[in-house]
Design a protein around this motif. Sequence first.
Motif, PDB file in Angstrom:
ATOM      1  N   VAL A 108       0.846  -1.187   0.000  1.00  0.00           N
ATOM      2  CA  VAL A 108       0.000   0.000   0.000  1.00  0.00           C
ATOM      3  C   VAL A 108       0.886   1.243   0.000  1.00  0.00           C
ATOM      4  O   VAL A 108       1.812   1.356   0.812  1.00  0.00           O
ATOM      5  CB  VAL A 108      -0.971   0.008   1.206  1.00  0.00           C
ATOM      6  N   VAL A 148      -3.374   5.116  -1.659  1.00  0.00           N
ATOM      7  CA  VAL A 148      -4.226   5.823  -0.708  1.00  0.00           C
ATOM      8  C   VAL A 148      -3.852   7.298  -0.708  1.00  0.00           C
ATOM      9  O   VAL A 148      -2.669   7.644  -0.637  1.00  0.00           O
ATOM     10  CB  VAL A 148      -4.061   5.248   0.718  1.00  0.00           C
ATOM     11  N   TRP A 183      -7.901   4.118  -2.854  1.00  0.00           N
ATOM     12  CA  TRP A 183      -8.787   4.440  -1.738  1.00  0.00           C
ATOM     13  C   TRP A 183      -8.544   5.872  -1.267  1.00  0.00           C
ATOM     14  O   TRP A 183      -7.396   6.318  -1.186  1.00  0.00           O
ATOM     15  CB  TRP A 183      -8.541   3.501  -0.543  1.00  0.00           C
ATOM     16  N   GLN A 184      -9.612   6.548  -0.937  1.00  0.00           N
ATOM     17  CA  GLN A 184      -9.489   7.873  -0.321  1.00  0.00           C
ATOM     18  C   GLN A 184      -9.503   7.708   1.197  1.00  0.00           C
ATOM     19  O   GLN A 184     -10.426   7.120   1.763  1.00  0.00           O
ATOM     20  CB  GLN A 184     -10.627   8.793  -0.761  1.00  0.00           C
ATOM     21  N   SER A 185      -8.484   8.212   1.843  1.00  0.00           N
ATOM     22  CA  SER A 185      -8.391   8.080   3.296  1.00  0.00           C
ATOM     23  C   SER A 185      -7.361   9.065   3.814  1.00  0.00           C
ATOM     24  O   SER A 185      -6.390   9.387   3.128  1.00  0.00           O
ATOM     25  CB  SER A 185      -7.990   6.649   3.682  1.00  0.00           C
ATOM     26  N   LEU A 241      -6.273  11.015  -6.684  1.00  0.00           N
ATOM     27  CA  LEU A 241      -6.626   9.651  -7.057  1.00  0.00           C
ATOM     28  C   LEU A 241      -7.136   9.582  -8.495  1.00  0.00           C
ATOM     29  O   LEU A 241      -6.878   8.607  -9.202  1.00  0.00           O
ATOM     30  CB  LEU A 241      -7.676   9.103  -6.093  1.00  0.00           C
ATOM     31  N   VAL A 269      -2.224  -1.070  -3.646  1.00  0.00           N
ATOM     32  CA  VAL A 269      -3.251  -0.119  -3.229  1.00  0.00           C
ATOM     33  C   VAL A 269      -2.626   1.264  -3.101  1.00  0.00           C
ATOM     34  O   VAL A 269      -1.573   1.428  -2.481  1.00  0.00           O
ATOM     35  CB  VAL A 269      -3.891  -0.529  -1.889  1.00  0.00           C
ATOM     36  N   ARG A 311      -6.050  -1.087  -6.503  1.00  0.00           N
ATOM     37  CA  ARG A 311      -7.197  -0.346  -5.972  1.00  0.00           C
ATOM     38  C   ARG A 311      -6.729   1.023  -5.505  1.00  0.00           C
ATOM     39  O   ARG A 311      -5.582   1.190  -5.081  1.00  0.00           O
ATOM     40  CB  ARG A 311      -7.850  -1.101  -4.818  1.00  0.00           C
ATOM     41  N   ASP A 370      -7.723   3.391   9.861  1.00  0.00           N
ATOM     42  CA  ASP A 370      -8.543   2.874   8.776  1.00  0.00           C
ATOM     43  C   ASP A 370      -8.313   1.365   8.715  1.00  0.00           C
ATOM     44  O   ASP A 370      -7.214   0.899   8.391  1.00  0.00           O
ATOM     45  CB  ASP A 370      -8.145   3.529   7.450  1.00  0.00           C
ATOM     46  N   ARG A 398      -9.143  -0.789   6.658  1.00  0.00           N
ATOM     47  CA  ARG A 398      -8.804  -1.327   5.335  1.00  0.00           C
ATOM     48  C   ARG A 398      -7.296  -1.432   5.132  1.00  0.00           C
ATOM     49  O   ARG A 398      -6.831  -2.211   4.303  1.00  0.00           O
ATOM     50  CB  ARG A 398      -9.393  -0.439   4.234  1.00  0.00           C
TER      51      ARG A 398
END
Length: 483
Positions: free
Chosen positions: A300, A325, A355-357, A332, A323, A353, A363, A365
């Motif tokens: 990630v 983030v 992801w917005q975070s 993104l 991933v 993938r 989090d 995930r």
Amino acid sequence: MLLTLTTTHEPATDLGYLLVKHPDRVQEFDLPTGTAHVFYPEATERRCTAALLVEVDPQRLGVGRRRAASTPETFTLGQYVNDRAYAASSLLSSALSTVFRSALRGVSRDRPELAGVAIPLSVRVPVLRCRGGAELAVRLFAPLGWVVTAAPLPLDEQHPEWGDSRYVDLRLTGTVRLADALNHLYVLLPVLDDAKHYWVAPDEIDKLLRAGAGWLADHPERALITRRYLAHRRALAGRAMARLAELRLADVPVPDDSVDEATGPAEGAAAADPRRASLAARRREAVLAALAASGARRVVDLGCGGGALLTGLLVDRRYTEVVGVDVSAQALTTAARRLRLDRLPQRQQDRVRLWQSALTYRDDRLRGFDAAVLMEVVEHLDPARLPALEDAVLGHARPGTLVVTTPNAEYNVRYEGLPAGRFRHPDHRFEWTRAEFAAWVDRVAAEHGYTATVSGVGDHDPELGHPTQLAVLTAVASRETTR
């Protein structure tokens, strides 16, 4: 009222693809208050200008005026005797959102890569009602990277002794994404006019934050912008400012790492030999090498920005899951374009993938990954937010390996043109010396059950070390328990 957009980015006629308006045609669009026309006064390979001309219908404006609570024309014939037909205002802002809807979102079907690139742009609004004068126009646009010229228009050219009017001839020049330029105008034209011509409902907060993504939260005049954009409605402005404050706390903005820090080439040797890789490229190579050495298969990228590192991860088949983030939805979107996610085979799409975070909040995930990366991220946080990042990443997400890079502050004296005491990037909140970085790495590793090694990236200076510092933290097996 008139607005023109000019570019010299070759081929300049690509401006038509970005605006989704053909240079060889004159197009008309029906608006609630009149008609908008789009045409191109010039369209060559070297220079292209698109013009937006809005004709206001007094009858339609009168209907809107009866509905609005903030219109300035309050006398009986106000809908007929006013400056709305020629002075840029919130009416022009509304026309922008209608006519250039795709361009405002940064979407171009025919030129998707160009839509994400900063290009040379010149903007002119020849007549803009500016409550606060030319100086306010500079205060609003200059922090966004524009060179601003706001020339006051005289009340009467034949009688200069009468002084200046409340209007300015606004000219902006800069190298920015077209979508950013349009969003700046969409928000700030009605702010300068300070008179909205339609009912300001609560959903205007969402419109403001959407158009102001990536710049409004840190703008020095954000309070004035918010108050005026929301027509001085104190309750709405208060809610908008609260949401902006949340974004500032959560945001971990990452600059485009396709270029090096503010002064250009990061290393003298690289500048002397253009065949050598830039520091940004060498940094990515070092991170990829550290990940490969860790044996990770699920990775990630925390604070992935525009996705430069993700590209390198995706092409390496050893990584079964990649991933990215980021707190910025815009970043993104850029990463998705860079990876060409919509064109990848399904098997490849299943590996990646986005992801917005926010990295300062836990989090679930993000838990369980073999490795995580913080590449040029930590220095963008206020020091007071670092403990939250440490807890969220090392305490909660707890990757098997964490790779961190950050500038070496001692090396800054090697940057010609970087004033003493200044950081390499205007958004940096701090920059660590080698001793400070090593101390931070040792502390967080000990507190969270990791071992750590510290090295550098780039040409080594015997006195100052490397331009980039790199740390690899590896989880101790006995601490790998569920928290």
